[in-house]
Scaffold this motif. Sequence first.
Motif, mmCIF file in Angstrom:
data_model
loop_
_atom_site.group_PDB
_atom_site.id
_atom_site.type_symbol
_atom_site.label_atom_id
_atom_site.label_comp_id
_atom_site.label_asym_id
_atom_site.label_seq_id
_atom_site.Cartn_x
_atom_site.Cartn_y
_atom_site.Cartn_z
ATOM 1 N N THR A 1 -0.011 4.742 -10.190
ATOM 2 C CA THR A 1 -0.050 3.275 -10.103
ATOM 3 C C THR A 1 -1.307 2.745 -10.776
ATOM 4 O O THR A 1 -2.414 3.194 -10.491
ATOM 5 N N GLU B 1 0.822 -1.214 0.000
ATOM 6 C CA GLU B 1 0.000 0.000 0.000
ATOM 7 C C GLU B 1 0.852 1.259 0.000
ATOM 8 O O GLU B 1 0.499 2.261 -0.633
ATOM 9 N N ILE C 1 1.733 2.565 -3.514
ATOM 10 C CA ILE C 1 0.704 3.042 -4.437
ATOM 11 C C ILE C 1 0.794 4.561 -4.568
ATOM 12 O O ILE C 1 0.776 5.292 -3.585
ATOM 13 N N GLN C 2 0.938 5.019 -5.804
ATOM 14 C CA GLN C 2 1.023 6.438 -6.120
ATOM 15 C C GLN C 2 -0.118 6.818 -7.061
ATOM 16 O O GLN C 2 -0.911 5.977 -7.478
ATOM 17 N N ASP C 3 -0.171 8.104 -7.433
ATOM 18 C CA ASP C 3 -1.216 8.556 -8.354
ATOM 19 C C ASP C 3 -1.132 7.815 -9.685
ATOM 20 O O ASP C 3 -2.159 7.548 -10.315
ATOM 21 N N HIS D 1 -8.476 -2.605 -4.878
ATOM 22 C CA HIS D 1 -9.752 -2.009 -5.252
ATOM 23 C C HIS D 1 -10.084 -0.790 -4.400
ATOM 24 O O HIS D 1 -10.795 0.115 -4.867
ATOM 25 N N ARG D 2 -9.584 -0.742 -3.185
ATOM 26 C CA ARG D 2 -9.780 0.463 -2.372
ATOM 27 C C ARG D 2 -9.100 1.667 -2.995
ATOM 28 O O ARG D 2 -9.500 2.816 -2.764
ATOM 29 N N HIS D 3 -8.080 1.423 -3.798
ATOM 30 C CA HIS D 3 -7.331 2.508 -4.439
ATOM 31 C C HIS D 3 -7.627 2.619 -5.933
ATOM 32 O O HIS D 3 -6.974 3.401 -6.638
ATOM 33 N N VAL E 1 -7.045 0.390 -8.208
ATOM 34 C CA VAL E 1 -5.950 -0.252 -8.932
ATOM 35 C C VAL E 1 -6.376 -1.662 -9.328
ATOM 36 O O VAL E 1 -7.074 -2.344 -8.564
ATOM 37 N N ARG F 1 -7.918 6.344 -13.450
ATOM 38 C CA ARG F 1 -6.522 5.909 -13.479
ATOM 39 C C ARG F 1 -6.083 5.407 -14.861
ATOM 40 O O ARG F 1 -4.893 5.200 -15.074
#
Length: 443
Positions: A148, A141, A144-146, A174-176, A178, A233
Amino acid sequence: MSQGFATRAVHDGYDCQGQGGGAASVPIYQSAAFDMVTADRGDALAAGKIEGFSYSRLANPTVKVLEDRLAGLEGGKGAVAMASGMAAVSSALLCAAEGGGRLIAPVDLYGTSVDAMKTFFPNFGIETDFVKDINDLDQVESLIQDGTRAIFTESVSNPSTAIADIPGLADLAHRHGVALIIDNTVPTPYLFNPIDFGADIVVHSTTKGVTGHGNALGGVVVDAGRFDWGNGRFPQMSQPELIISDERHGSMVSFLDAFGDLAFLHRVHTKYLHTFGAVMSPFTAYLQLTGLETMAQRVAAQVKTAEILARHLLTIPQVKGVNYSGIPEGRHQGDTDLQDRLAADLLPKGVGTILSFTVQGGYDQVKRIVDSVHLMAYMPNIGDCRTLIVDPARITHREVPGPFRLSAGVGDDLIRISVGLENPDDLMADLDQAFATAYRDQG
């Protein structure tokens, strides 16, 4: 009522009367092109508005049956078959990170996958953040960047056989927003379906356990068909694409517009397969379908033998350690309690048909062992019906930087075995005589 795996492996995706003129085996459509019948139908085929066949670089009936069968066995909504496993891996990762995105991956991967992400993809503006333990969710975690786009790992790693925490990674990804892309080559769809536990994209080298006979190269990308590719994204999914649009009438659409949740699958098919041309031949698809029909029986037998060999290796004095997550004594990677739980919850039928082990004496003894086996073949493949042996550090992981190899446990003292269909007693006897020969002068 859902049919069993073995039944679907024989029947899915093919109606012998409706598609094959009564042929029991899927016909080999060895044709470069197909009659499009009318101009309007040809236009619709070219735009991807209807399914059908016009040119075998775009789609072929034999290959389509393989795609549909593998998609069904993996629980996906569609699949794209390709000429090799690395064509599938590279296309999936490049499609996800296209335009300068970032990936997250562990160092414990097949060597060519590491090499692609470490030294090749950066030439296309795609960078990878590597992590030692993909199950360290806090570490993952933190990376994870903008930019990613995806987390990539093997469900069961090659050659350590460490099991990835697919449910945990899926929840985190999935929370991010990605995507989670899983290489499921080692366990095969018979032992494990990552999509059932949250994976968005599954890739395979179908050369391996899917085909099972070491006679045909291939790969596949399977799409679960439920990820939101329009979450911001993935700008490549929202850009207008001429190939699927009607420019003459001012109608320009994106893959997201045209295909929604299957935008990724169609982009891989239309942009990567069509453009780079890593097309699976009809004859290869036929060979892979033939092998696939017996995958359940083959893999079940090979897993039993792998467990027997792993336990036998533990009794050999010159063996320092055995990596095979199918038995408790072979789970060394990361949190062993987590590995125990993942083995029980995700892979109750077994983890796969490869194992690895370290030996005393280093590379000199490794060479003597692999040169002394008689029944096992010294080959870099896995998933064959024949048992294969190899030294990963010099062969399958040769292109991986030293620190990455050592972090993944791939040292010069490591040997990998891909277990085949031979009698287990014969394989144990072959190992025993090879060790006796290799260590003959050492008491």
